[in-house]
Design an enzyme around this catalytic site. Structure first.
Site, short mmCIF file in Angstrom:
data_model
loop_
_atom_site.label_atom_id
_atom_site.label_comp_id
_atom_site.label_asym_id
_atom_site.label_seq_id
_atom_site.Cartn_x
_atom_site.Cartn_y
_atom_site.Cartn_z
N CYS A 343 0.83 -1.19 0.00
CA CYS A 343 0.00 0.00 0.00
C CYS A 343 0.87 1.26 0.00
O CYS A 343 1.53 1.56 -0.99
CB CYS A 343 -0.99 -0.03 1.16
SG CYS A 343 -2.40 1.10 0.92
N HIS A 447 -3.51 -5.60 1.27
CA HIS A 447 -3.23 -5.90 2.67
C HIS A 447 -3.59 -7.36 2.94
O HIS A 447 -4.49 -7.91 2.32
CB HIS A 447 -4.07 -4.99 3.58
CG HIS A 447 -3.69 -3.55 3.53
ND1 HIS A 447 -2.49 -3.09 4.03
CD2 HIS A 447 -4.34 -2.46 3.04
CE1 HIS A 447 -2.42 -1.78 3.85
NE2 HIS A 447 -3.52 -1.38 3.25
#
Length: 508
Positions: A343, A447
């Protein structure tokens, strides 16, 4: 799950704390699984969560990771009502506000606390909806329930307990010391009407011979007139995801060094680190050493370097450069180490990060580390998906969740890391992330990328061909069962069930 007879109205339980990081989230998780195993339709609730560890519900809403964990333990589908107000700190004095699963905007701490009536109204609406949908709620408080300077504006702790008609369980952490002052002091400063709601105390994280604290239990009960429902020994054999970065800071050891003959992973601990639970599967692998590093140092001896998520990517990238991390990272790359960005960490690995609208700070652009041929532009609108795919060119299954406001375009020699096949249960044909030509630098928006055993083992083997996967491994459900058994041994379950108003014939 069969519901109890409608004539029995169950009383919510509110797990409040004497301070931050006393273990409220874990206690609430244990209670969710204990009641679920007793055949009760139970759900978690936390009016306001301040955490950069968030997750995505099946319907694409963003809530605190702790409430997703608690919902899993309770065996129910997580919803935005379980955490209607989520504050995601992005500066030392400000945070992004997420209301009932959607971004509402940024607020300074002063602005947020000036008038909390709007947030409280949203939280109240979610609370009553959950109470209508489930037999029992396990409510988690926030921080200390006795912050007297904020008491009138605090809608998370006793105001929620009063609104729900809940019995309050006060959690104290004996491991940090001063447990008598924690409990007695908390009960002494709160108003009498709120003190009357406290029906029990749980002493958490006890180390040593529990018999030696029997006199302490007696003294606490005599001093406060409130029963101690249990003294919970410190547990080491399993892990439940943490709510925020408070316990993570204790893992930063400036003297930590990789051991010869073991696969070693380093992760940079940013000031605004987010979703660090991505690394939990690595920490739980006995074949690995995982070190969180804050101050720059040589990465000699490490096999993988992880740049985790960040809630202020350009700010943390500037911090990384000011601290002097750029050279050690580049040296690690030159030596052939595997660099992985997740991310915000993925965005840092590219050529540039642009924030034209000032979504995470002042508008502008920041040069990236240049380890991937990719550029990122931060945009209005947040991607919130549970996603699935396969590693491009290898076919290894990948799953995770995406929470980001950036759009990253790979170019040049970079190729996608994943082929995305599904988002929020809808089939798609898309790509995610980027991978360098030699495969030694990888970026992804997924994630939870290390949760899948096959993909985790493949990545670690890329980092260290000598890596030997540990046998087995504990799944989430097994961890929740162990947690429930651990707490059940040391809690007065009879009194706990009575507090919730559960009749003997309603327990399976």
């Amino acid at each position: 799950m069969a519901r109890l007879n409608a004539q029995f109205r169950l009383k919510p339980l509110a797990v409040l704390g004497t301070a931050s990081d006393v273990g409220k989230s874990v206690v609430a998780t244990a209670l969710c699984r204990i009641f679920r195993n007793a055949g009760i339709d139970v759900a978690p609730y936390k009016a306001q969560n301040m955490s950069n560890n968030s997750g995505v519900t099946p319907d694409g809403q963003e809530i605190g990771r702790a409430q997703i964990v608690q919902a899993e333990a309770a065996g129910v589908v997580p919803t935005a009502d379980m955490n209607p107000v989520l504050l995601k700190p992005n500066t030392d004095t400000g945070a992004q506000v997420v209301l009932q699963g959607r971004v509402d905007g940024n607020q300074s701490a002063k602005g947020y606390f000036r008038d909390t009536s709007r947030w409280a109204a949203v939280a109240r609406e979610s609370l009553h909806r959950l109470m209508d949908e489930h037999e029992l709620l396990v409510i988690e408080g926030a921080g200390s329930c006795a912050e007297m300077n904020l008491y009138e504006r605090d809608f998370v702790n006793f105001r929620t307990a009063r609104e729900a008609g809940a019995s309050v369980i006060l959690v104290a952490d004996i491991d940090r010391g001063g447990v008598f002052a924690q409990v007695v002091g908390t009960l002494a400063v709160i108003p009498p009407e709120d003190r009357a709601l406290v029906k029990g105390v749980v002493i958490n994280r006890f180390r040593g011979d529990i018999v030696l604290f029997e006199e302490g239990v007696r003294m606490l009960e005599e001093k406060t007139g409130v029963p101690v429902l249990g003294v919970i020994p410190y547990f080491r054999d399993f892990a439940i995801e943490s709510e925020d970065a408070v316990p993570l800071g204790s893992k930063v050891d400036p003297k930590a060094a990789p051991s010869k003959g073991r696969t070693a992973v380093a992760a940079i601990y940013f000031p605004h680190i987010s979703n660090f639970t991505d690394l939990a599967p690595l920490e739980e692998d006995p074949s690995l050493e995982v070190h969180y590093l804050h101050k720059p140092r040589s990465l000699e001896g490490y096999h993988m370097l992880v740049l985790p998520g960040s809630k202020n990517v350009r700010g943390d990238l500037d911090w990384l450069r000011r601290m002097g991390w750029e050279e050690p990272i580049e040296a690690f790359r030159r030596r052939g180490g595997l660099v992985m960005g997740i991310c915000g960490g993925f965005q840092m690995l590219g050529r540039s990060i642009s924030d034209p609208h000032g979504l995470e700070g002042s508008p502008g652009s920041t040069p990236g580390l240049g380890l991937l041929s990719a550029t990122t532009v931060l945009e209005h609108g947040k991607c919130l998906t549970n996603s699935a795919g396969v590693v491009d060119g290898h076919g290894i299954a990948a799953s995770g969740y995406e929470i980001h406001m950036g759009r990253t375009e790979a170019a040049g020699g970079a190729r996608p890391f994943l082929k995305v096949t599904g988002r929020n249960c809808q089939a798609v044909e898309d790509s995610d992330g980027a991978r360098s030509e030699d495969g030694r630098v990888i970026g992804t928006y997924f994630h939870g990328i290390f949760d899948g055993v096959a993909l985790r083992n493949w990545l670690l083997a890329q980092a260290d061909p000598a890596y030997v996967p540990s046998s087995g491994g504990m799944g989430r459900n097994e961890a929740y069962e162990l947690l429930a058994r651990h707490f059940s041994k040391h809690l007065d379950l009879e009194r706990l069930f009575e507090l919730a108003g559960i009749p003997a014939e309603g327990r399976s």
